[in-house]
Structures are given as structure tokens and as C-alpha cells.
Design a protein around this motif. Sequence first.
Motif, PDB file in Angstrom:
ATOM      1  N   GLN A  43       0.937  -1.302  -0.071  1.00 51.29           N
ATOM      2  CA  GLN A  43      -0.026   0.148   0.049  1.00 51.29           C
ATOM      3  C   GLN A  43       1.008   1.344   0.089  1.00 51.29           C
ATOM      4  N   MET A  44       2.100   1.197   0.275  1.00 48.89           N
ATOM      5  CA  MET A  44       3.028   2.278   0.081  1.00 48.89           C
ATOM      6  C   MET A  44       3.156   2.881  -1.219  1.00 48.89           C
ATOM      7  N   LEU A  45       2.858   2.139  -2.175  1.00 50.06           N
ATOM      8  CA  LEU A  45       3.045   2.783  -3.590  1.00 50.06           C
ATOM      9  C   LEU A  45       1.992   3.864  -3.803  1.00 50.06           C
ATOM     10  N   ILE A  46       2.362   5.115  -4.508  1.00 51.59           N
ATOM     11  CA  ILE A  46       1.432   5.853  -4.725  1.00 51.59           C
ATOM     12  C   ILE A  46       0.421   5.668  -5.253  1.00 51.59           C
ATOM     13  N   GLY A  47       0.280   4.742  -6.419  1.00 51.30           N
ATOM     14  CA  GLY A  47      -0.650   4.376  -7.266  1.00 51.30           C
ATOM     15  C   GLY A  47      -0.956   5.461  -8.225  1.00 51.30           C
ATOM     16  N   VAL A  69      12.570  11.010  -1.981  1.00 50.75           N
ATOM     17  CA  VAL A  69      12.992  10.437  -0.562  1.00 50.75           C
ATOM     18  C   VAL A  69      12.066   9.190  -0.431  1.00 50.75           C
ATOM     19  N   GLY A  70      12.524   8.240  -0.483  1.00 47.68           N
ATOM     20  CA  GLY A  70      11.737   7.035  -0.669  1.00 47.68           C
ATOM     21  C   GLY A  70      11.391   6.266  -1.911  1.00 47.68           C
ATOM     22  N   THR A  71      12.363   5.463  -2.425  1.00 51.42           N
ATOM     23  CA  THR A  71      12.265   4.861  -3.776  1.00 51.42           C
ATOM     24  C   THR A  71      11.186   3.565  -3.603  1.00 51.42           C
ATOM     25  N   TYR A  72      11.335   2.613  -2.443  1.00 47.49           N
ATOM     26  CA  TYR A  72      10.670   1.485  -2.322  1.00 47.49           C
ATOM     27  C   TYR A  72      11.008   0.770  -3.613  1.00 47.49           C
ATOM     28  N   THR A  73       9.804   0.040  -4.401  1.00 50.59           N
ATOM     29  CA  THR A  73      10.131  -0.784  -5.535  1.00 50.59           C
ATOM     30  C   THR A  73      10.172   0.159  -6.719  1.00 50.59           C
ATOM     31  N   GLY A  74      10.046   1.174  -6.591  1.00 50.62           N
ATOM     32  CA  GLY A  74      10.387   2.138  -7.850  1.00 50.62           C
ATOM     33  C   GLY A  74       9.178   2.506  -8.679  1.00 50.62           C
ATOM     34  N   TYR A  75       8.149   2.457  -8.117  1.00 56.54           N
ATOM     35  CA  TYR A  75       6.951   2.819  -8.781  1.00 56.54           C
ATOM     36  C   TYR A  75       6.996   4.229  -9.133  1.00 56.54           C
ATOM     37  N   SER A  76       6.845   5.306  -7.938  1.00 59.48           N
ATOM     38  CA  SER A  76       6.629   6.626  -8.147  1.00 59.48           C
ATOM     39  C   SER A  76       7.816   7.578  -8.947  1.00 59.48           C
ATOM     40  N   ALA A  77       9.163   6.662  -8.569  1.00 60.87           N
ATOM     41  CA  ALA A  77      10.195   7.328  -9.383  1.00 60.87           C
ATOM     42  C   ALA A  77      10.118   7.049 -10.824  1.00 60.87           C
ATOM     43  N   ILE A  93      16.360   8.619  -3.315  1.00 56.31           N
ATOM     44  CA  ILE A  93      16.887   7.941  -2.188  1.00 56.31           C
ATOM     45  C   ILE A  93      16.140   6.850  -1.492  1.00 56.31           C
ATOM     46  N   ASP A  94      17.032   5.797  -0.879  1.00 54.89           N
ATOM     47  CA  ASP A  94      16.430   4.678  -0.121  1.00 54.89           C
ATOM     48  C   ASP A  94      17.381   3.835   0.761  1.00 54.89           C
ATOM     49  N   ILE A  95      16.915   3.468   1.876  1.00 50.67           N
ATOM     50  CA  ILE A  95      18.051   2.705   2.688  1.00 50.67           C
ATOM     51  C   ILE A  95      17.798   0.958   2.240  1.00 50.67           C
ATOM     52  N   ASN A  96      16.893   0.498   1.574  1.00 50.79           N
ATOM     53  CA  ASN A  96      16.722  -0.720   1.412  1.00 50.79           C
ATOM     54  C   ASN A  96      17.010  -1.221   0.295  1.00 50.79           C
ATOM     55  N   LYS A 122      20.768   6.832   4.227  1.00 49.92           N
ATOM     56  CA  LYS A 122      19.712   7.412   4.880  1.00 49.92           C
ATOM     57  C   LYS A 122      19.642   8.707   4.398  1.00 49.92           C
ATOM     58  N   ALA A 123      18.251   9.273   4.163  1.00 46.11           N
ATOM     59  CA  ALA A 123      18.224  10.524   3.565  1.00 46.11           C
ATOM     60  C   ALA A 123      18.626  11.647   4.331  1.00 46.11           C
ATOM     61  N   LEU A 124      18.469  11.529   5.589  1.00 42.11           N
ATOM     62  CA  LEU A 124      19.389  12.726   6.251  1.00 42.11           C
ATOM     63  C   LEU A 124      20.964  12.823   6.086  1.00 42.11           C
ATOM     64  N   LEU A 139       8.660  13.956  -0.812  1.00 43.47           N
ATOM     65  CA  LEU A 139       8.859  13.407   0.630  1.00 43.47           C
ATOM     66  C   LEU A 139       7.898  12.017   0.788  1.00 43.47           C
ATOM     67  N   ASP A 140       8.426  10.751   0.747  1.00 49.06           N
ATOM     68  CA  ASP A 140       7.532   9.668   0.810  1.00 49.06           C
ATOM     69  C   ASP A 140       8.476   8.602   1.667  1.00 49.06           C
ATOM     70  N   ALA A 141       9.066   9.219   2.753  1.00 49.41           N
ATOM     71  CA  ALA A 141       9.769   8.340   3.458  1.00 49.41           C
ATOM     72  C   ALA A 141      10.229   8.574   5.102  1.00 49.41           C
ATOM     73  N   ASP A 142      10.009   7.696   5.970  1.00 48.65           N
ATOM     74  CA  ASP A 142      10.612   7.997   7.248  1.00 48.65           C
ATOM     75  C   ASP A 142       9.719   9.219   8.016  1.00 48.65           C
ATOM     76  N   LYS A 143       8.424   9.030   8.244  1.00 48.28           N
ATOM     77  CA  LYS A 143       7.668  10.127   8.309  1.00 48.28           C
ATOM     78  C   LYS A 143       8.220  11.093   9.565  1.00 48.28           C
TER      79      LYS A 143
HETATM   80  C1  LIG Z   1       6.306   4.795   1.117  1.00 51.15           C
HETATM   81  S1  LIG Z   1       7.826   3.945   0.632  1.00 51.15           S
HETATM   82  C2  LIG Z   1       8.163   4.603  -0.685  1.00 51.15           C
HETATM   83  C3  LIG Z   1       7.475   4.259  -2.016  1.00 51.15           C
HETATM   84  C4  LIG Z   1       7.609   5.111  -3.153  1.00 51.15           C
HETATM   85  N1  LIG Z   1       7.723   6.331  -3.158  1.00 51.15           N
HETATM   86  C5  LIG Z   1       6.387   4.737  -4.029  1.00 51.15           C
HETATM   87  O1  LIG Z   1       5.286   5.287  -4.237  1.00 51.15           O
HETATM   88  O2  LIG Z   1       6.551   3.649  -4.916  1.00 51.15           O
HETATM   89  C6  LIG Z   1       8.900   4.633   1.970  1.00 51.15           C
HETATM   90  C7  LIG Z   1      10.359   3.951   1.558  1.00 51.15           C
HETATM   91  O3  LIG Z   1      11.102   4.780   2.518  1.00 51.15           O
HETATM   92  C8  LIG Z   1      12.359   3.903   2.849  1.00 51.15           C
HETATM   93  N2  LIG Z   1      12.914   4.623   3.905  1.00 51.15           N
HETATM   94  C9  LIG Z   1      12.697   4.466   5.164  1.00 51.15           C
HETATM   95  N3  LIG Z   1      13.602   5.197   6.033  1.00 51.15           N
HETATM   96  C10 LIG Z   1      14.168   5.953   5.193  1.00 51.15           C
HETATM   97  C11 LIG Z   1      15.448   6.815   5.532  1.00 51.15           C
HETATM   98  N4  LIG Z   1      15.747   7.187   6.495  1.00 51.15           N
HETATM   99  N5  LIG Z   1      16.006   7.155   4.271  1.00 51.15           N
HETATM  100  C12 LIG Z   1      15.620   6.918   3.027  1.00 51.15           C
HETATM  101  N6  LIG Z   1      14.639   5.900   2.665  1.00 51.15           N
HETATM  102  C13 LIG Z   1      14.004   5.618   3.819  1.00 51.15           C
HETATM  103  C14 LIG Z   1      11.738   2.595   2.991  1.00 51.15           C
HETATM  104  O4  LIG Z   1      12.870   1.649   2.920  1.00 51.15           O
HETATM  105  C15 LIG Z   1      10.872   2.477   1.917  1.00 51.15           C
HETATM  106  O5  LIG Z   1      11.220   1.780   0.759  1.00 51.15           O
END
Ligand SMILES: C[S@@+](CC[C@H](N)C(=O)[O-])C[C@H]1O[C@@H](n2cnc3c(N)ncnc32)[C@H](O)[C@@H]1O
Length: 222
Positions: A43-47, A69-77, A93-96, A122-124, A139-143
Motif C-alpha cells: 500500500q506504500m505505492l503512490i498508485g 525521498v523513498g524509492t521502495y520498488t520504484g513505482y513513483s520514481a 534515495i532509499d535505505i533498502n 539514509k536521506a538525512l 517526500l515519501d519516507a521516514d515520516k
Molecule cells: C512509502 S515507501 C516509498 C514508496 C514510493 N515512493 C512509491 O510510491 O513507489 C517508503 C520507503 O522509504 C524508505 N526509507 C525509510 N527510512 C528511510 C530513510 N531514513 N532514508 C531513506 N529512505 C528511507 C523505505 O525503505 C521505503 O522503501
Amino acid sequence: MSSNEMMLVDEKINQYCIEHSSQPSSICDEIESYTKANVYSPQMLIGKLESSLLGFLIHTAKVKRILEVGTYTGYSALAMAEQLPQDGELITIDINSETNKIARSFWEKSPHSSKITSIMGKALDEIPKLQGQFDLVFLDADKRNYTNYFNLTIDRLSPNGMIIIDNCLWSGNVIKEEKDIPEKARKSTVGIKEVNDLVASRDDLYLSMLPIRDGMFLIRKK
Ligand SMILES: C[S@@+](CC[C@H](N)C(=O)[O-])C[C@H]1O[C@@H](n2cnc3c(N)ncnc32)[C@H](O)[C@@H]1O
């Protein structure tokens, strides 16, 4: 959290909006299907609907350089890169590294992959290392660190630039009393409310907070 919990608008209305909006490519559809079948928290994908608004803004504001910030599986990018001009650039940017591997395997199939630069870390730590200005920061990571990401990027925008904060309504938790917020969502809710209030308190910004998917906060300097 199920995808339904994240949906703030009636599911049928949402579907009607999607059917009347521009769609990302079939490779994005492949990422979505693969992620739903194989990856944690799809459900994290933006859709599709959020993608169409981002694409609309990219074209209207003539965006050429994006920081995500927040690549996940690359959908939004990929959905955003598809709407950039040929000389556009998207840094994400992503940590995973596991989800990043999945993202890269799908991007490779796209003619837009050359626009994407993927950074692991880490984005920071990574944002301050980047040079230049951004036309769009997504901005879509690490709320919990949203305020830090906002502070790190607001003065790095190009004259027409914007920040978009995703999940700014956090399944509606932002308007609940603390006792009614699920335990696992509490810390993120604090982070999201903090940045929402900080942004809203600044009179140098032009703002639009939208109840699309899980909430999108559109921010630009006046
Ligand atoms: C909501 S998902 C991103 C979804 C993506 N934007 C999409 O719509 O396809 C959040 C991502 O943030 C990454 N993340 C979490 N903490 C992070 C950090 N401190 N720095 C960078 N990425 C981080 C997670 O590994 C996860 O892949």
C-alpha cells in the motif's frame, strides 16, 4: 495497514477519478502487480491517481529536476521520470537494498531509466551531499523525519520549485486524539503533524493540502 485504511475518499469515486485521469506506463503496472504479490506493505505505492497529479504538476511547472525521498520498488520514481523531458533528472534515495534491486530490475525495461539516479543511504545523510536546486521534492519516507527533510530542502528549491509531502493525513490519524491512534502509527503521526503545522505557520509559503489517497501537501514559496 490495509490499502482500504489508507483510502480517505470513497473507493468507487477514487476508481472513477483514476479512469478519467492519465495513466502511468504498463511497466508501472508491472511494478504494482509484482509489489502486491511479493513485497511487504504494497500500500506504500503512490498508485495511479497520485501519479497523474504528479505528472500534471511536472508538465505544468516545467519540472526538470526531482528529488524523491523513498524509492521502495520504484513505482513513483518511474511514474515521475516518464513525465520528465528527455534531459530531466530524478534522484531517489532509499535505505533498502532489496526493494532497490526490484526497482532497478523494472526501470531497466523503461526508455526513461536513464533519467533516474538511485542513491542508497539514509536521506538525512544523503540530501546534504547533493548539489544544485530542485524543481520538485517528493517526500515519501521516514515520516518521523519529515520536518528535517522539509528544512533540508525548502531553501534548495528553484524559483518555481515545490515540495510535496506524501501521506500528510496518515489515514486520518492527524485529526484523532492520541488515544484513538493505533500504537504503531503514533510516532509517525507526531512527525507528520509537526511538519504540517510548521509549514502552515509560515507566511512565506503557498500551500494546498489535498485528500488524495493518503493526503498530499503541496508547498511552494510565494
Ligand atoms: C512509502 S515507501 C516509498 C514508496 C514510493 N515512493 C512509491 O510510491 O513507489 C517508503 C520507503 O522509504 C524508505 N526509507 C525509510 N527510512 C528511510 C530513510 N531514513 N532514508 C531513506 N529512505 C528511507 C523505505 O525503505 C521505503 O522503501
